[in-house]
Design an enzyme around this catalytic site. Structure first.
Site, PDB file in Angstrom:
ATOM      1  N   GLU A  93       0.851  -1.192   0.000  1.00 41.96           N
ATOM      2  CA  GLU A  93       0.000   0.000   0.000  1.00 41.96           C
ATOM      3  C   GLU A  93       0.885   1.239   0.000  1.00 41.96           C
ATOM      4  O   GLU A  93       1.818   1.321   0.792  1.00 41.96           O
ATOM      5  CB  GLU A  93      -0.911   0.020   1.228  1.00 41.96           C
ATOM      6  CG  GLU A  93      -1.913   1.153   1.165  1.00 41.96           C
ATOM      7  CD  GLU A  93      -2.885   1.172   2.359  1.00 41.96           C
ATOM      8  OE1 GLU A  93      -3.680   2.107   2.437  1.00 41.96           O
ATOM      9  OE2 GLU A  93      -2.832   0.261   3.201  1.00 41.96           O
ATOM     10  N   ALA A 119       2.115  -0.262  10.883  1.00 41.53           N
ATOM     11  CA  ALA A 119       1.752  -1.645  10.558  1.00 41.53           C
ATOM     12  C   ALA A 119       0.904  -1.634   9.299  1.00 41.53           C
ATOM     13  O   ALA A 119       0.467  -0.576   8.832  1.00 41.53           O
ATOM     14  CB  ALA A 119       0.997  -2.295  11.707  1.00 41.53           C
ATOM     15  N   GLU A 167      -2.309  -3.929   7.193  1.00 40.10           N
ATOM     16  CA  GLU A 167      -3.397  -4.881   7.423  1.00 40.10           C
ATOM     17  C   GLU A 167      -3.540  -5.951   6.360  1.00 40.10           C
ATOM     18  O   GLU A 167      -4.634  -6.490   6.171  1.00 40.10           O
ATOM     19  CB  GLU A 167      -4.730  -4.116   7.524  1.00 40.10           C
ATOM     20  CG  GLU A 167      -5.247  -3.505   6.215  1.00 40.10           C
ATOM     21  CD  GLU A 167      -4.800  -2.087   5.951  1.00 40.10           C
ATOM     22  OE1 GLU A 167      -5.431  -1.409   5.120  1.00 40.10           O
ATOM     23  OE2 GLU A 167      -3.813  -1.649   6.575  1.00 40.10           O
ATOM     24  N   GLU A 191      -5.220  -2.693  13.026  1.00 37.75           N
ATOM     25  CA  GLU A 191      -4.961  -3.538  11.865  1.00 37.75           C
ATOM     26  C   GLU A 191      -5.920  -4.720  11.816  1.00 37.75           C
ATOM     27  O   GLU A 191      -6.347  -5.134  10.729  1.00 37.75           O
ATOM     28  CB  GLU A 191      -3.511  -4.021  11.865  1.00 37.75           C
ATOM     29  CG  GLU A 191      -2.468  -2.909  11.922  1.00 37.75           C
ATOM     30  CD  GLU A 191      -2.649  -1.825  10.875  1.00 37.75           C
ATOM     31  OE1 GLU A 191      -3.191  -2.119   9.791  1.00 37.75           O
ATOM     32  OE2 GLU A 191      -2.260  -0.674  11.134  1.00 37.75           O
TER      33      GLU A 191
END
Length: 882
Positions: free
Chosen positions: A132, A273, A275, A309
């Site tokens: 991402e 983080a 996901e 997440e």
């Protein structure tokens, strides 16, 4: 996906030009051969023409690529001649494709030299991914956009001795040993997902495992993968994960869908983080905890990030965003969800205060700066620059307002409808708000201004009390300043929760909808009046309770009214807010008066009363006696005289310390405890107040405070108390404390040099040290063995820490701090553009400062802009700021 305009060499992408994909990918099969000097990826894509009537009909297939060496292309089993496919730096075009076909590409990539930490890269000895927003195109040619969902099968092949653990999304379907010491593992994800949710990991990792039984009795395998040395740091994350899973079932009715949920801790990671479906990749700082190395705040942050997440499994994965303009659809909603989870796990009032402090200090500043943009931006040049406070934090506040306007039952009905209607789809913010509108029957057209207009609204309030009629009138006016590209703003729908406070607490009153002690008033016009009756005494208005809307509030409170709110308001958030407004007023007065300024005696007495109020949560007391941060003090101001603001804040701290030194000492002693450490809300509250008290006590010049600080540093059994004591000594002004701080910093490093997460704290402490000439210390640390210019955590701790936590040195009038930052930004950009684009933020605020500093800051931005080969990430930020 879009048609584009170009400005220089920067492509601008517009929401208004969104087009559906011409092709879709039914199945994606990846075969990844990992090597030390380059890796090969074979991508097999089952592609078909998009049947939607609005989809464009294109003869050629165009796939996204980024730094790929394309070795060959095969269409339906036949190798394509070179004249059938063409390459540019960003596109692979395959000419004249049929309506349904299979395309196989083979590419070579170099994760071992990929310092951008996007796509497939190496973190120390581990291969991992971050896709991402647009990292997947660094792995294989693809329709790398969130509205193309595909089922993935991933096969990883690697040296078994070096990389015994091979992971990807979904379920493990094959594990085979091969010749020459290699092995392979195949993973299959049954749920269609966009490419940004793809993940894979290869490394020598150990795991901590647990089980979770869902509300329907399914057993989920939970695993956290870490380096062997970190096995003792996973328990809190596992506990947090199970709490989040249960909370999401109970609060939103969302059950986990796969049979396994995995987390991998990675040292080198641009974010907190990610996901990825079933395989979350975490920055080690967001998952590893141990009382000896982790502060209370970090324990709570890890709990929140793990929950965030996990919650994405539904608000982001099962229902994803159609395009990146809808980023807040998943991020704003999920931030709201994780903040509500944290509120339920800890103190709701304290969590709300912490959220609003961050929002006012950083998001409000973003809204007032050159990079201001709506929650749903209309255009961007580099999507990585839109992972902002506005999209995340303000986006969460916009969701919170919908929950406030609808109430808990209707809001839950709205989220149920959203998840059920759009499961497995890529949708828009309008789809989410539409569900809220349907279940409530309300018109949310005006509310959409929160998504489409940038800037922080200003709500000004006047009032009038008629004692004879026992009536009270409030007059509300709203406005919003111009922001880039939006000179005029339409009125917002602003929910204002309010009460009236008398000398003994909340007052009852009557209004159109009935009577009570609290009212949710909806401000929808430029000016509105609210009439209340049955008010038995002249009230103090308690406005915007729990910060019911992300606005600036302007009501001319007197100091005695603020004291009354601090003492008698039943709303905890507004009690804290009154203390901050009072402190802000006092700091403004000191700023005007200069070195001769004195704190109002009533303010000192109010702080003293807080220290002796045993009915208040210690965490609340800590927050109420903590002076507003420098970020808060400069936010929203122009022509900033930084020395005057800094000196006023330091003077206030010293005056409070000397006036109340004995009380700070007594409170510290009362809260000292030999109880075994636990990151519980009650213990965290006591430690927070204790450690603020010792910092004040140290400023009182009492020699006993230095001894107490040193003793706490040496004897504490937890990092919270160790770091608090060291931080207080590091910024103490007494010569004896300065010498002791140097010794303790060295002792701290020698003890913890093997723990990367503690070393980042050590770097940040030194970066934030207020001692004159601290820039030289920071520059020397750039060559220290503990520093790594390729590790985002360490860059943020040292360089970012100096520029954001050390205003006295960073903003030195000779401009040396600005020059230092500009040089480091340019160096960092060649390594990691995302980090560089965020690192430059302090310089983008040059217009807020008085001319002497403003010109120096602008000159350094111009220096950065003059450099050749800047990344798109950094170029966009600098150009917009200039």
């Amino acid at each position: 996906m879009y048609t584009s305009d170009r400005s220089g060499d920067q492509e601008t992408i517009f929401l208004k030009n969104y087009r559906r994909p011409a092709f879709l990918i039914e199945h994606t099969d990846l075969w990844v051969e990992l090597g030390e000097q380059g890796s090969e990826v074979r991508g097999t894509l089952d592609i078909y023409r998009n049947p939607h009537p609005d989809a464009p009909h294109e003869a050629d297939l165009v796939l996204d690529i980024d730094q790929l060496e394309v070795l060959d292309c095969v269409l339906d089993g036949r190798p394509l001649d070179k004249d059938r496919w063409q390459l540019t730096a960003t596109r692979l075009r395959v000419e004249q494709v049929p309506d349904r076909f299979q395309l196989v590409t083979r590419v070579r990539i170099h994760p071992e030299s990929n310092t951008s930490l996007m796509g497939l890269y190496k973190s120390r000895t581990m291969f991992c991914t971050q896709c991402e927003a647009e990292g997947f195109r660094k792995i294989t040619p693809y329709l790398d956009r969130p509205d193309v969902l595909s089922r993935f099968t991933t096969t990883l092949v690697a040296d078994k001795a070096k990389y015994p653990v091979l992971l990807s999304n979904g379920n493990l379907v094959e594990q085979v040993d091969l010749d020459q010491g290699r092995h392979r593992a195949a993973w299959e994800d049954p749920f269609p997902k966009p490419s940004y949710l793809f993940a894979m990991v290869a490394g020598s990792l150990s795991q901590v495992s647990d089980r979770f039984v869902t509300c329907t009795g399914r057993e989920i395998d939970l695993r956290i993968y870490v380096e062997p040395k970190d096995l003792d740091k996973c328990a809190h994350a596992l506990t947090s994960l199970k709490r989040a899973m249960r909370w999401d079932e109970e609060t939103y009715g969302r059950e986990y869908d796969l049979d396994i949920f995995m987390i991998v801790a990675v040292d080198d990671f641009n974010m907190g983080a990610m996901e990825n479906k079933g395989l979350n990749i975490f920055n080690t700082s967001a998952v590893l905890t141990n009382p000896a190395i982790t502060t209370d705040q970090r324990f709570q942050w890890v709990e929140a990030v793990v929950a965030h997440e996990y919650f994405h499994n539904w608000s982001g994965n099962r229902v994803t965003c159609r395009d990146w303009f809808q980023l807040s659809l998943k991020e704003g909603f999920t931030v709201f969800r994780d903040s509500e989870f944290s509120a339920d796990m800890n103190s709701r009032t304290v969590k709300r205060i912490e959220t609003v402090r961050n929002l006012r200090a950083y998001q409000f500043a973003e809204d007032a700066g050159p990079l201001a943009h709506p929650v749903q931006p209309p255009a961007y040049q580099e999507i990585n620059n839109f992972y902002t406070q506005t999209v995340y934090e303000k986006g969460a506040e916009v969701v919170r307002m919908q929950a406030t306007l609808l109430g808990p039952e209707l809001f839950r009905q709205g989220t149920d409808r959203y998840f059920e209607r759009f499961d497995g789809q890529a949708v828009t913010i309008e789809d989410f708000v539409g569900c809220m509108q349907e279940v409530s029957g309300r018109d949310f057209d005006q509310f959409m201004n929160w998504y489409r207009q940038a800037g922080t609204p200003l709500v000004e309030v006047d009032d009038r009390y008629d004692a004879d009629r026992q009536s009270y009138e409030l007059v509300f006016r709203q406005s919003c300043p111009a922001t880039p590209g939006q000179p005029h703003k339409e009125p917002f729908m602003i929910p204002i929760r309010l009460g009236l406070v008398g000398h003994q607490g909340d007052l009852e009153f009557s209004h159109e909808a009935g009577q009570g002690t609290e009212l949710l008033f909806e401000l929808t016009q430029t000016e509105q009046r609210l009439q209340l009756s049955g008010v038995t005494e002249k009230p103090v208005p308690s406005l915007l309770r729990d910060f019911s809307a992300p606005v600036r509030l302007n009501y001319a409170y007197r100091s005695d009214q603020l004291i009354q709110l601090m003492r008698a308001d039943t709303n905890g958030f507004n009690r804290w807010n009154a203390s901050q407004d009072y402190a802000l007023s006092e700091l403004r007065n000191l700023e005007q008066a200069g070195t001769a300024g004195k704190l109002d005696k009533a303010f000192i007495e109010a702080v003293a009363l807080l220290l002796t109020d045993d009915q208040l949560d210690p965490a609340m007391v800590a927050l109420m006696i903590l002076l507003p941060s420098m970020e808060t003090l400069v936010e929203g101001r122009q022509g900033i005289d930084l020395e005057a603001i800094w000196q006023a804040r330091e003077s206030a701290r010293e005056q409070l310390a000397k006036a109340l030194g004995e009380q700070f000492k007594a409170t510290y002693m009362k809260l000292a405890s030999s109880e075994a450490y636990a990151p519980t809300a009650a213990q965290i509250a006591r430690r927070s107040l204790k450690n603020i008290c010792i910092a004040y006590w140290l400023k009182s010049d009492d020699p006993a405070a230095i001894d107490a600080c040193h003793q706490q540093f040496m004897q504490a059994d937890n990092m919270t108390d160790v770091a608090a004591a060291l931080g207080a000594m590091v910024n103490a002004t007494q010569a004896s404390a300065t010498t002791l701080a140097d010794q303790c910093l060295e002792h701290f490093y020698q003890r913890w040099q093997a723990e990367n997460l503690v070393v980042t704290q050590w770097l940040a402490m030194q970066a934030s040290r207020q001692a004159p000439g601290n820039l030289a210390r920071v520059q020397a640390l750039l060559s220290h063995p503990a520093y790594d210019a390729k590790n985002p955590n360490k860059v943020r701790s040292l360089i970012g820490g100096f520029c954001t936590l050390n205003p006295d040195n960073f903003h030195h009038k000779n401009g040396s701090g600005y020059e230092f930052l500009a040089q480091q930004v340019v160096k960092t950009d060649s390594v990691n553009p995302q980090v560089a684009a965020r690192l430059v933020t302090p310089l983008t605020k040059w217009k807020n400062y008085a001319e002497a500093r403003s010109s120096l800051m602008r000159n350094q931005l111009a220096y950065i802009a003059s450099q050749s080969g800047l990344s798109r990430d950094l170029r966009e930020v600098v150009d917009k700021s200039l």
